[in-house]
Enzyme design. Structure first.
Site, PDB file in Angstrom:
ATOM      1  N   ASP B   9     -63.155  62.183 -69.707  1.00 11.04           N
ATOM      2  CA  ASP B   9     -63.074  63.603 -70.602  1.00 11.04           C
ATOM      3  C   ASP B   9     -64.106  63.455 -71.539  1.00 11.04           C
ATOM      4  OD1 ASP B   9     -61.914  65.867 -72.154  1.00 11.04           O
ATOM      5  OD2 ASP B   9     -61.507  64.174 -73.741  1.00 11.04           O
ATOM      6  N   THR B  13     -63.224  61.999 -76.173  1.00 10.11           N
ATOM      7  CA  THR B  13     -63.307  60.747 -75.548  1.00 10.11           C
ATOM      8  C   THR B  13     -64.571  60.000 -75.552  1.00 10.11           C
ATOM      9  OG1 THR B  13     -61.459  61.412 -74.362  1.00 10.11           O
ATOM     10  CG2 THR B  13     -62.671  59.725 -73.336  1.00 10.11           C
ATOM     11  N   ARG B  40     -60.813  72.563 -84.273  1.00 10.97           N
ATOM     12  CA  ARG B  40     -59.998  71.937 -83.058  1.00 10.97           C
ATOM     13  C   ARG B  40     -58.546  72.227 -82.596  1.00 10.97           C
ATOM     14  NH1 ARG B  40     -61.565  69.544 -78.197  1.00 10.97           N
ATOM     15  NH2 ARG B  40     -60.140  67.680 -77.704  1.00 10.97           N
ATOM     16  N   SER B 115     -64.627  68.014 -67.923  1.00 12.23           N
ATOM     17  CA  SER B 115     -64.518  68.716 -69.274  1.00 12.23           C
ATOM     18  C   SER B 115     -63.988  70.119 -69.329  1.00 12.23           C
ATOM     19  CB  SER B 115     -65.814  68.414 -69.935  1.00 12.23           C
ATOM     20  OG  SER B 115     -65.640  69.093 -71.324  1.00 12.23           O
ATOM     21  N   ASN B 116     -63.515  70.563 -70.390  1.00 10.61           N
ATOM     22  CA  ASN B 116     -63.166  72.179 -70.314  1.00 10.61           C
ATOM     23  C   ASN B 116     -64.493  72.946 -70.646  1.00 10.61           C
ATOM     24  OD1 ASN B 116     -60.514  72.332 -70.153  1.00 10.61           O
ATOM     25  ND2 ASN B 116     -60.099  72.007 -72.467  1.00 10.61           N
ATOM     26  N   LYS B 148     -57.589  72.416 -68.582  1.00 13.87           N
ATOM     27  CA  LYS B 148     -56.597  71.173 -68.596  1.00 13.87           C
ATOM     28  C   LYS B 148     -55.299  71.498 -69.595  1.00 13.87           C
ATOM     29  CE  LYS B 148     -60.359  67.715 -68.802  1.00 13.87           C
ATOM     30  NZ  LYS B 148     -60.754  66.723 -69.531  1.00 13.87           N
ATOM     31  N   SER B 172     -59.208  59.168 -71.135  1.00 12.71           N
ATOM     32  CA  SER B 172     -59.424  60.393 -72.088  1.00 12.71           C
ATOM     33  C   SER B 172     -58.377  59.872 -73.394  1.00 12.71           C
ATOM     34  CB  SER B 172     -58.187  61.677 -71.527  1.00 12.71           C
ATOM     35  OG  SER B 172     -58.455  62.652 -72.579  1.00 12.71           O
ATOM     36  N   ASN B 174     -57.316  62.291 -75.271  1.00 13.30           N
ATOM     37  CA  ASN B 174     -56.518  63.627 -75.707  1.00 13.30           C
ATOM     38  C   ASN B 174     -55.105  63.074 -74.767  1.00 13.30           C
ATOM     39  OD1 ASN B 174     -58.107  65.458 -77.277  1.00 13.30           O
ATOM     40  ND2 ASN B 174     -59.575  65.084 -75.452  1.00 13.30           N
ATOM     41  N   PHE B 176     -52.445  65.110 -74.322  1.00 16.21           N
ATOM     42  CA  PHE B 176     -52.361  66.352 -72.995  1.00 16.21           C
ATOM     43  C   PHE B 176     -52.844  65.969 -71.767  1.00 16.21           C
ATOM     44  CE2 PHE B 176     -55.504  68.828 -72.839  1.00 16.21           C
ATOM     45  CZ  PHE B 176     -56.341  68.798 -74.023  1.00 16.21           C
ATOM     46  N   ASP B 177     -54.076  65.365 -72.233  1.00 17.68           N
ATOM     47  CA  ASP B 177     -55.133  65.215 -70.902  1.00 17.68           C
ATOM     48  C   ASP B 177     -54.642  64.090 -70.102  1.00 17.68           C
ATOM     49  OD1 ASP B 177     -57.296  65.881 -69.438  1.00 17.68           O
ATOM     50  OD2 ASP B 177     -58.760  64.865 -70.700  1.00 17.68           O
TER      51      ASP B 177
END
Lengths: 231, 231
Positions: B9, B13, B40, B115-116, B148, B172, B174, B176-177
């Site tokens: 990520d 990350t 964020r 990545s987003n 994601k 990651s 994150n 949720f990721d």
């Protein structure tokens, strides 16, 4: 405009999700507000994340998981002595102070509720608060196994109530729900309650403002009792 | 286990999304941290909400909209003199301090980023930071117009890298990721950086903990430099 039905969001709109603070504070001394805010923020996140993950679980389970997260984040062990009464409080939320007067003034119109809550959560909430006196239909997104603002949630209204989307006035205090309902094609009234001059919290800043998502409500009003004047 | 590729990520990350605080504070005196955190939090919310609304806009637009929200919530007018340098900072984020050493130690393995961010955001970020020395492939969710943790994002990896999902170690910070990658079927390392004893913020509490979504990572490590020992 011709409005054939008013459809209300439940949590935050008809019912005060912060009203459980009175129960949370004695169970989590000094941390009631933190737990209440984290719980609500994480509950919403989990509805969105579970929808994206394509791993639907119903709102009772999402609410319990979010409570466990909130308690642990606040340093409180999620034991049943804390968890059970807080979960129960979700079935006994206080209506916002003006809700009864507003619904009574709308009497004679088709009034419904569309909520993330499970059918059981919604029927208990309506019965326990007495709002079932006015709200004749409670629609749960559980029927489509997706959460707001997914369009399939809002699509439940037309077939259940026998009205066209353009004849629906959707009422919500949740800005993401306003965007969802507006994107779907309802007319939308955003209930934007005044924070009453209290110092803004990060929670209030995140959830209390219009979203920058390109869909503005048709009406912005400070209380449910301002609805009759829109009709 | 046989790991054929490591997929990282980007935001949070490899790159420190809080590193823009140094830029935000002089532009928004006394409000740099608030703006950075709201930005964020809202940026992630908008990726999830736009996915649910089925109204995809790319991550540059989502990031700009979230910045406007954050600035307004903090009482700062989103003028170009403030907005432009903050948006630019997204192309010049600092890598986390240990990122270069960690990537160098993984040399010879297939290293990619998922990545987003838009393709342009990712290529500029890699070039500006020099991490393109190690990261050979940058995959953007823009190719599938979803964010994601939607499974279609993670599905980009197999075809692009020519590896099976069971051979991928996804990395990651994150949570949720982590859940999204684990649900999809990758092996997953969660980078859980220590908050360093600082008082926890609501932001830190919301984003810094494991999610209660039923998918635990295979590994939890405090820094990227702990990755080689896992292989």
């Amino acid at each position: 405009m011709t409005i054939a039905a008013l459809v209300f969001d439940a949590y935050g709109t008809l019912y005060d999700v912060q009203s459980m603070l009175a129960k949370a504070e004695p169970l989590c001394p000094g941390k009631g507000e933190l737990v209440t805010q984290l719980w609500r923020l994480k509950q919403l996140e989990y509805t969105w994340l579970r929808s994206l993950l394509q791993e639907y679980e119903d709102f009772w389970e999402v609410t319990r998981a979010a409570l466990d997260f909130a308690l642990r984040a606040a340093g409180v062990e999620p034991e049943d002595t804390v968890r059970t009464p807080l979960m129960e409080s979700y079935l006994h939320l206080d209506p916002h102070p003006e809700a009864r007067e507003a619904l009574a003034a709308l009497g004679g119109r088709k009034l419904a509720m569309l909520s993330n809550g499970t059918p059981r959560m919604l029927s208990e909430l309506l019965a326990n608060s007495g709002l079932d006196q006015w709200i004749e239909t409670a629609l749960s997104v559980d029927a489509v196994r997706a959460y707001k603002p997914h369009p399939s949630c809002y699509a439940l209204v037309e077939s259940a109530l026998g009205v066209a989307k353009s004849e629906v006035l959707f009422v919500s205090s949740n800005s993401f729900d306003v965007v969802g309902a507006k994107t779907f094609g309802f007319r939308v009234a955003w209930i934007r309650r005044d924070a009453g001059g209290a110092a803004p919290t990060l929670y209030g800043m995140l959830r209390g403002r219009a979203e920058e998502l390109g869909h503005a409500p048709d009406h912005t009003i400070p209380a449910l009792t301002d609805l009759p004047a829109l009709l």
